[in-house]
Write an enzyme that holds these catalytic residues in place. Structure first.
Site, mmCIF file in Angstrom:
data_model
loop_
_atom_site.group_PDB
_atom_site.id
_atom_site.type_symbol
_atom_site.label_atom_id
_atom_site.label_comp_id
_atom_site.label_asym_id
_atom_site.label_seq_id
_atom_site.Cartn_x
_atom_site.Cartn_y
_atom_site.Cartn_z
ATOM 1 N N THR A 92 0.708 -1.138 0.100
ATOM 2 C CA THR A 92 0.014 -0.031 -0.468
ATOM 3 C C THR A 92 0.796 1.226 0.030
ATOM 4 O O THR A 92 1.963 1.245 0.478
ATOM 5 C CB THR A 92 -0.946 0.157 1.263
ATOM 6 O OG1 THR A 92 -1.808 -1.109 1.110
ATOM 7 C CG2 THR A 92 -1.714 1.153 1.165
ATOM 8 N N THR B 6 -3.449 0.609 -2.821
ATOM 9 C CA THR B 6 -3.073 -0.428 -2.775
ATOM 10 C C THR B 6 -3.021 -1.647 -3.730
ATOM 11 O O THR B 6 -3.849 -1.767 -4.722
ATOM 12 C CB THR B 6 -3.908 -0.962 -1.586
ATOM 13 O OG1 THR B 6 -3.402 -2.028 -0.901
ATOM 14 C CG2 THR B 6 -5.344 -1.232 -1.545
ATOM 15 N N GLU C 79 -2.528 -4.655 -1.843
ATOM 16 C CA GLU C 79 -2.715 -5.450 -0.583
ATOM 17 C C GLU C 79 -1.561 -6.106 -0.156
ATOM 18 O O GLU C 79 -0.852 -5.214 0.512
ATOM 19 C CB GLU C 79 -3.704 -6.585 -0.820
ATOM 20 C CG GLU C 79 -4.669 -6.837 0.439
ATOM 21 C CD GLU C 79 -3.580 -7.728 1.267
ATOM 22 O OE1 GLU C 79 -3.770 -7.596 2.757
ATOM 23 O OE2 GLU C 79 -2.848 -8.443 1.078
ATOM 24 N N ASP D 193 -8.209 -9.934 2.071
ATOM 25 C CA ASP D 193 -8.695 -8.898 2.821
ATOM 26 C C ASP D 193 -10.096 -9.337 3.504
ATOM 27 O O ASP D 193 -10.649 -8.829 4.404
ATOM 28 C CB ASP D 193 -8.870 -7.460 2.250
ATOM 29 C CG ASP D 193 -7.621 -6.525 2.821
ATOM 30 O OD1 ASP D 193 -6.817 -7.148 3.711
ATOM 31 O OD2 ASP D 193 -7.439 -5.392 2.373
ATOM 32 N N SER E 227 -11.546 -2.735 4.683
ATOM 33 C CA SER E 227 -10.242 -2.106 4.519
ATOM 34 C C SER E 227 -10.047 -1.324 5.765
ATOM 35 O O SER E 227 -10.815 -1.088 6.601
ATOM 36 C CB SER E 227 -10.025 -1.220 3.373
ATOM 37 O OG SER E 227 -9.008 -0.393 3.173
ATOM 38 N N SER E 228 -8.636 -1.151 5.897
ATOM 39 C CA SER E 228 -8.354 -0.134 6.966
ATOM 40 C C SER E 228 -7.618 1.114 6.426
ATOM 41 O O SER E 228 -7.151 1.901 7.305
ATOM 42 C CB SER E 228 -7.166 -0.732 8.054
ATOM 43 O OG SER E 228 -7.776 -2.057 8.603
ATOM 44 N N GLY F 148 0.132 0.183 5.614
ATOM 45 C CA GLY F 148 0.412 -0.646 6.716
ATOM 46 C C GLY F 148 -0.621 -1.400 7.229
ATOM 47 O O GLY F 148 -0.827 -1.993 8.373
#
Length: 576
Positions: free
Chosen positions: A395, A413, A415, A436, A460-461, A482
């Site tokens: 990412t 990203t 991933e 994910d 997602s984060s 991250g």
């Protein structure tokens, strides 16, 4: 030409350019070897690679918008930072147009044929992570090309073709392999299994091409010329789309099931931004399927009860920030998923009253250990807890402010590092975004919110963030790569900027720390290690680990812009 040679030199040396004087970090806050903050008068781009940042700077200097610059940066990153992002992946974009915050969702989608048991083996057990990642099974329908096109239609100023020119030139003329890319190739176990990737990244004996080796990618230049002429249609149909389908479905051991119809059906979604207050600021970011903005807002809401400014960086602040993270990640695991498939109680999760009840669970002298999910208002759910599968390193983040004061914050990203380890004949790597999703489709007999389903976008984060001041004026633009640690990276940086009044470079270079509702994680080889005993005395289970953030942050001041690029990577902030 002189500027380009300078940037190429910096790429090999690993140092930023245009550095300005910055205040020294407090001793307790020292993280990595700090770069110096960059100051400019009217416009700035901060990106993870000098050549990409220079492409964005050149676009800004011609009067391009923040979105124009982000597009040019992304296309160059596809070449110079291929392990982290590219047109074979997806992205989230948060835009400040001078009046309002807008967000676009370019997240990858599962093929229509995908089923919840996609990552369950014949023995009924979930697959090991890399057994799922490597090959076509993990590849989602890419969203980045359509996101870039849609963003340009809305907020672009320069011609679309102009934005492809830097990447086309670099693809044809070549660029030097950076120390970071060389190091990642040396550690990579799976990429050389793909014949196209092996020929591109490795020598005949299987060793990674050396730092400074000039990589040329004529296949990607051809793809970009098609995109320049036909827009995203050249990606989602025709020869490029056929190449993607063939690459995915004909993998010899782990094929996927993307079809031409899946690619043709892809759409970018405009989402309602997730905004909340912290101190005198308004923090805005990307809503579901990203959990980033919700989790960050929950953490900040809990932390608002504490005088972090008085604490300063150290063990006490790390206690509170880690505890806030436990609460946020507990809710994230239960409630977050694609809003087209699950009822995500966004309003309830960021409700100030609810967050206060969560904050009341915390103790100044003792860790709560593993937090349980709360019961937010306005929610209806029949889903079960589902933890993340792992940490990704594929990412990147781009922050831009243009001369009109408009801004773009884009986290992008593929991933995992180098994605699915599949490289198309069209010159780009494909994502492994479907990992994910939660591998287990059910827990305790109930469906998992983030399970695989056809057409669904994985949780997602990513947390591209825009900060407005009390007068609704742009104050900061930031984000980080991250994996699920993004939430803590962005939260830490916001506290550094807003509570500790650090400049963006100092805030980025603070030690990373936090909890994802497991151990309290402290960045190894930084002063965070000295906090371990104090945290353990409060009952924290402490884990020292490397934390490969890549924060790109810009702050607006009355005198101009101040930018920082995480010293853990090779990025820079540039502007005029």
């Amino acid at each position: 030409m002189l500027r380009n040679l300078l940037v190429a030199g910096l790429l090999l040396a690993g140092f930023p350019t245009l550095a300005q004087e910055a205040r020294p970090l407090p001793e307790a806050a020292t993280g990595v070897t700090a770069k110096q903050a960059v100051t400019t008068k009217r416009e700035m781009v901060a990106a993870a690679n000098p050549l990409a940042a220079e492409a964005g700077r050149a676009v800004l200097s011609e009067g391009g918008s923040a979105v124009d610059a982000a597009i040019a940066v992304q296309l160059v990153l596809n070449l110079t930072e291929p392990q982290s992002s590219g047109i074979g992946g997806g992205a989230f974009l948060v835009v400040w147009d001078g009046q309002t915050v807008k967000t676009l969702d370019g997240r990858e989608t599962a093929p229509k044929a995908a089923k919840p048991d996609r990552f369950v083996g014949p023995d009924g057990k979930t697959l090991k992570f890399y057994d799922a990642v490597v090959g076509g099974r993990s590849v989602g329908v890419p969203g980045t090309p359509m996101l870039l096109e849609e963003a340009h239609k809305r907020w672009g100023k320069l011609p679309w073709k102009r934005l492809t020119e830097p990447a086309i030139r670099i693809a044809e003329e070549g660029f030097p392999i950076s120390p970071r890319l060389n190091g990642l190739l040396a550690q990579e176990k799976y990429l050389a299994g793909d014949p196209i990737a092996k020929a591109y990244f490795f020598e005949a004996d299987g060793s990674p091409k050396a730092t400074g080796t000039v990589l040329k990618n004529p296949a990607f230049a051809k793809t970009l010329r098609a995109l320049a002429d036909k827009g995203a249609d050249a990606f989602y149909g025709g020869a490029v789309a056929e190449d993607i389908v063939t690459t995915v479905t004909q993998h010899p051991t782990n094929p996927g099931d993307i079809t031409l119809q899946d690619l043709a059906a892809y759409r970018v979604e405009e989402r309602e931004p997730v905004c909340g207050t912290y101190r005198s600021y308004r923090i805005c970011g990307m809503g579901p399927p990203s959990s980033g903005a919700i989790a960050v807002q929950q953490m900040l809401g809990v932390l608002e009860e504490q005088n972090l400014a008085q604490m300063g960086p150290g063990a006490e602040a790390a206690h509170w920030i880690s505890e806030a993270g436990r609460l946020a990640f507990a809710d994230r695991a239960l409630y977050l998923g694609d809003p087209a498939f699950v009822n995500v109680p966004v309003k309830g999760l960021i409700d100030p009253g609810y967050i206060k009840t969560r904050a009341a669970l915390l103790n100044p002298t003792r860790s709560i250990g593993e937090a349980k999910a709360g019961d937010p208002p306005f929610q209806k759910t029949e889903f079960r807890f589902a933890p993340s599968n792992g940490i990704e390193f594929g990412t990147s983040h781009i922050s831009v402010v243009d001369r009109e004061g408009h801004a773009a914050s884009m986290t992008t990203t593929i991933e995992d590092g180098f994605g699915s380890r599949l490289m198309t004949k069209s010159g780009f790597l494909l994502n492994n975004e479907l990992t994910d999703f939660s591998f287990a489709p059910e827990e305790e007999g109930k469906p998992v919110a983030n399970r695989v389903e056809g057409g669904k976008r994985p949780r997602s984060s990513m947390a591209p963030t825009i900060v407005l001041d009390g007068n609704n004026k742009l104050y900061a633009v930031l984000g980080s790569p991250g994996g699920s640690q993004i939430i803590n990276y962005v939260g830490k940086t916001l506290v550094g900027l807003l509570d500790w009044k650090l400049d963006p470079q100092q805030a980025a270079d603070l030690p990373n720390f936090g909890s994802r509702n497991g151990p309290t994680e402290l960045e190894a080889h930084t002063n965070a290690e000295t906090w371990q005993a104090a945290l353990e005395a409060k009952g924290h289970e402490v884990k020292l680990m490397d934390m490969n953030s890549g924060i790109q942050a810009i702050v607006v001041t009355p005198d101009g812009l101040i930018g920082g690029a995480d010293a853990r990577r090779e990025g820079v902030a540039l502007g005029e």
